[in-house]
Design an enzyme around this catalytic site. Structure first.
Site, PDB file in Angstrom:
ATOM      1  N   ASP A  31      -4.198  -3.537 -13.918  1.00 48.34           N
ATOM      2  CA  ASP A  31      -3.226  -3.071 -12.916  1.00 48.34           C
ATOM      3  C   ASP A  31      -3.619  -1.663 -12.455  1.00 48.34           C
ATOM      4  OD1 ASP A  31      -0.959  -2.972 -11.353  1.00 48.34           O
ATOM      5  OD2 ASP A  31       0.373  -2.393 -12.984  1.00 48.34           O
ATOM      6  N   GLU A  32      -3.193  -1.268 -11.253  1.00 44.52           N
ATOM      7  CA  GLU A  32      -3.462   0.073 -10.709  1.00 44.52           C
ATOM      8  C   GLU A  32      -4.955   0.409 -10.810  1.00 44.52           C
ATOM      9  OE1 GLU A  32      -1.229   1.414  -9.101  1.00 44.52           O
ATOM     10  OE2 GLU A  32       0.749   1.204  -9.995  1.00 44.52           O
ATOM     11  N   LYS A  80       3.057  -6.770  -6.683  1.00 40.12           N
ATOM     12  CA  LYS A  80       1.835  -6.943  -7.476  1.00 40.12           C
ATOM     13  C   LYS A  80       2.135  -7.291  -8.939  1.00 40.12           C
ATOM     14  CE  LYS A  80       1.308  -2.015  -8.508  1.00 40.12           C
ATOM     15  NZ  LYS A  80       1.490  -2.062  -9.946  1.00 40.12           N
ATOM     16  N   THR A  81       3.227  -6.718  -9.487  1.00 35.27           N
ATOM     17  CA  THR A  81       3.548  -7.020 -10.892  1.00 35.27           C
ATOM     18  C   THR A  81       3.903  -8.487 -11.060  1.00 35.27           C
ATOM     19  OG1 THR A  81       4.391  -4.763 -11.068  1.00 35.27           O
ATOM     20  CG2 THR A  81       4.900  -6.237 -12.879  1.00 35.27           C
ATOM     21  N   ARG A 138       7.984   5.052  -0.606  1.00 35.36           N
ATOM     22  CA  ARG A 138       9.017   4.973  -1.670  1.00 35.36           C
ATOM     23  C   ARG A 138      10.365   4.580  -1.066  1.00 35.36           C
ATOM     24  NH1 ARG A 138       6.074   3.567  -4.736  1.00 35.36           N
ATOM     25  NH2 ARG A 138       4.615   3.713  -3.032  1.00 35.36           N
ATOM     26  N   GLN A 146      -3.278   4.178  -2.305  1.00 33.68           N
ATOM     27  CA  GLN A 146      -2.401   4.874  -3.251  1.00 33.68           C
ATOM     28  C   GLN A 146      -3.195   5.551  -4.365  1.00 33.68           C
ATOM     29  OE1 GLN A 146       1.669   3.205  -4.056  1.00 33.68           O
ATOM     30  NE2 GLN A 146       0.728   1.311  -3.334  1.00 33.68           N
TER      31      GLN A 146
END
Length: 672
Positions: free
Chosen positions: A215-216, A29-30, A607, A246
């Site tokens: 973002d997020e 996503k970044t 993770r 998330q």
């Protein structure tokens, strides 16, 4: 752009309206956000100064800005805003001071400062027990995040207790105003209020920010979403990136339903799914997908990977929490040998900080280096912040935040009413709170007793400053700490004498570090005042450096809570305590909030890049007594064919021999 997959390219190129990018864990996503910024600047000719990208941590903002700097050539990226929501809010307040009603140099209260102010108000009113401070602080934060003002809170109150809390909220806000101070939640609330009431200011900021990226997004609360809508207006020049699976911060006001709200507020919303994961093996993703499918979804997505199927996930059942911690430590040692990897390739995750204590002991016993995330840094301790407050005010009499921290630490019977009047007077006179204490005009607004106590404090602090500058500074600082009987204050307020003693030891450690700093400056031709100022400035810098060192790159096993692990990745992950009342947590079971606990577990699984191991204890000590545990309900939701269980039935002799042969073989391989 050639490095992006088709869905990522679609997300970067879509600029015809509002866009929601549902980005699964590890889906890059970044890369989408940073390349979209570059695309807007280089292909759409939108000047960087008219683009803003918002996220939630300074670290994420820093990384994002660095990545854009590598993509955009020359000075084209100059003026780009990449910041946290709170930094953007802070900039808006600073630039619109007269509209917000604050004077320059306003103070920002951290959580501890805010708690101390609430404590003062509540003790003065005498209506609430001091033990409730944390609950009240949490409620006030929720009200501010939800853009609910004190009057509304009062009208919504359903009983006398809630009315009292709303009145405390009102007094708290008035006190902040009087002190020319804001708290963390005000950094979003005040700009949002300003935009709602002043069209001219809103238009100015809308012209300044012509494209917004968030973002997020699943972590936004009501006030953050409101400020996004206000800045965007009717243009729809917006891209938000998030993952409803998330969303794990409901306890601090995050609303995953903001993702659904977007569809209602922006009917032309384009939804793009990023489902290819570049981090984990296919089996890890299969297990994660199966678990999270038990949560209701408005947007359905399925993570996939082309990194191969990978190893089965393991579930180890140990007899007690001590054997669980021992097993994890010895596993890390043997796996490191077998896989020829480093300690930093391993992470151990847990639901609550208390679970780390046994792990730390076992890792120390086996001489395994580790780093624990989320521990309290030396300078974040209350006693260090108190003494640093005194030192900061000694070297900078204009430091209002330091003044407010120490004026009643220890208590000097200077009430909030006196401090509010002092704050209003200082604001009108445009002087600091400390300087206002000596002004003749102060006697017109503060009663005699309060005035005497303020002037007594002012005179005492001046004597300490003179003593520091003209005599031995370290002796003067020690004398200052003894003068206020800080040790007595600690013993009075600590939970046990042992805790007070340790906290006082920390204070003397701080004083020793000042002595060391002063000794280094002896050869320089500096006045006493310059030496003290330099020593304190060095300590403040040391605090900043300590915080930066949290990103530890050395070869250590990483220990952290599931919440702290979000956004990180590790080749080999252990998740300990897979038991009912630990994961899901007892509070969540009682509050019927299992969905968020399932999302937390999903975050833990995703993770892992190569291997994922879960552990549980058959018995665990609670309140000094051993009790049998129940395996976590989430284990029943995982695909059995992808799990290897151990410890549920006695291991056969052949299994034990096989494991021994594998370990010996890997050790031999090291020497070949």
């Amino acid at each position: 752009m050639n490095q992006l997959n088709p869905r990522q390219k679609q997300a970067v190129h879509y600029i015809d309206g509002p866009c929601l990018v549902l980005a699964g864990a590890g889906s890059g996503k970044t890369s989408v956000i940073t390349r979209k910024i570059a695309y807007l600047i280089e292909q759409c000719d939108l000047p960087a100064r008219h683009i803003a990208a918002l996220t939630f941590t300074n670290k994420a903002a820093r990384e994002m800005k660095e990545r854009v700097g590598k993509l955009v050539k020359g000075s084209a990226a100059r003026g780009l805003t990449v910041s946290t929501f709170h930094n953007l809010g802070l900039n808006i307040i600073r630039k619109e001071l007269k509209h917000v009603g604050y004077k320059s140099g306003f103070t920002i209260f951290d959580a501890e400062d805010a708690g101390a102010l609430l404590k003062e108000i509540m003790l003065k009113d005498g209506d609430l027990d001091a033990d409730l401070i944390q609950s009240v602080q949490h409620q006030v934060s929720n009200w501010k995040s939800g853009l609910i003002e004190p009057q509304q809170a009062l009208e919504m109150a359903e009983n006398a207790g809630e009315q009292t809390w709303a009145l405390v909220y009102e007094r708290y806000n008035k006190a902040l105003r009087a002190y020319n101070a804001v708290d963390f939640d005000d950094l979003i609330r005040l700009p949002s209020q300003l935009f709602a009431s002043n069209q001219e200011v809103l238009t100015r900021w809308q012209q300044r920010i012509r494209y917004l990226l968030v973002d997020e997004y699943q972590d936004t609360n009501s006030s953050q979403y409101q400020i996004v809508k206000q800045l965007i207006g009717q243009r729809g020049a917006l891209t938000v990136v998030g993952d409803d699976d998330q969303s794990i911060y409901a306890w601090r006001g995050a609303r995953p339903e903001n993702l659904s709200q977007l569809k209602q507020d922006f009917p032309s919303l384009q939804v793009i799914m990023l489902e290819q994961n570049y981090r984990s093996t296919a089996r890890i993703l299969k297990v994660a997908n199966k678990l999270i499918s038990h949560n209701p979804h408005e947007f359905d997505k399925t993570l996939w990977s082309d990194l191969g199927m990978g190893e089965p996930l393991r579930l180890l059942r140990c007899s007690t929490e001590e054997t669980e911690a021992e097993r994890v430590a010895t596993e890390i040692l043997s796996q490191r040998l077998r896989r020829q990897c480093q300690f930093k390739d391993f992470a151990v995750l847990y639901r609550g900080n208390h679970q780390s204590r046994l792990l730390e002991l076992k890792l120390q016993h086996h001489q395994i280096p580790y780093n624990i995330s989320g521990g309290t840094s030396f300078f974040a301790r209350a006693e260090i912040k108190d003494v640093m407050g005194y030192l900061r005010l000694l070297v900078n009499p204009s430091d209002d935040n330091a003044f407010l921290r120490i004026i009643n630490t220890p208590r000097r019977q200077i009430g909030t009413g006196t401090l509010e009047a002092l704050g209003r007077y200082a604001t009108e006179r445009e002087v600091s709170l400390l300087e206002a204490c000596e002004e003749v005009g102060l006697q017109t607004v503060i009663p005699k007793k309060g005035l005497e106590r303020l002037r007594e404090f002012y005179g005492w602090l001046n004597r300490v400053r003179d003593n520091c500058h003209n005599n031995d500074p370290v002796a003067a600082i020690r004398e200052m700490v003894e003068d206020v009987d800080y040790e007595g204050w600690l013993y009075q307020n600590a939970s046990t004498p042992n805790v007070a003693e340790k906290r006082m030891d920390n204070v003397w450690t701080l004083v020793d570090s000042i002595r060391s700093s002063l000794e280094r400056d002896q050869e320089e031709n500096l006045s006493g005042e310059e030496r003290v100022n330099q020593a304190v400035a060095r300590l403040v810098l040391q605090d900043l450096l300590d915080r930066q060192e949290e990103d530890d790159e050395t070869d250590r096993v990483q220990l952290m809570t599931l919440h702290a692990s979000k956004g990180l990745e590790f080749p080999h992950v252990y998740l300990v305590g897979m038991e009912e009342e630990l994961l899901p947590h007892r509070n969540s079971i009682e509050e019927n909030n299992i969905e968020e606990e399932r999302r937390l577990t999903y975050v833990g699984i995703t993770r892992a890049k190569k291997t994922f191991t879960m552990t549980l204890a058959a018995t665990r000590k609670q309140f000094g007594e051993k009790s049998e545990t129940q395996p976590s309900r989430f284990l029943e939701e995982l695909p059995e064919e992808d799990l290897e269980r151990e410890g549920f039935t006695p291991a056969s002799r052949e299994q034990t021999k096989k494991k021994g042969r594998e370990t010996l073989s890997s050790i031999k391989g090291m020497f070949d």
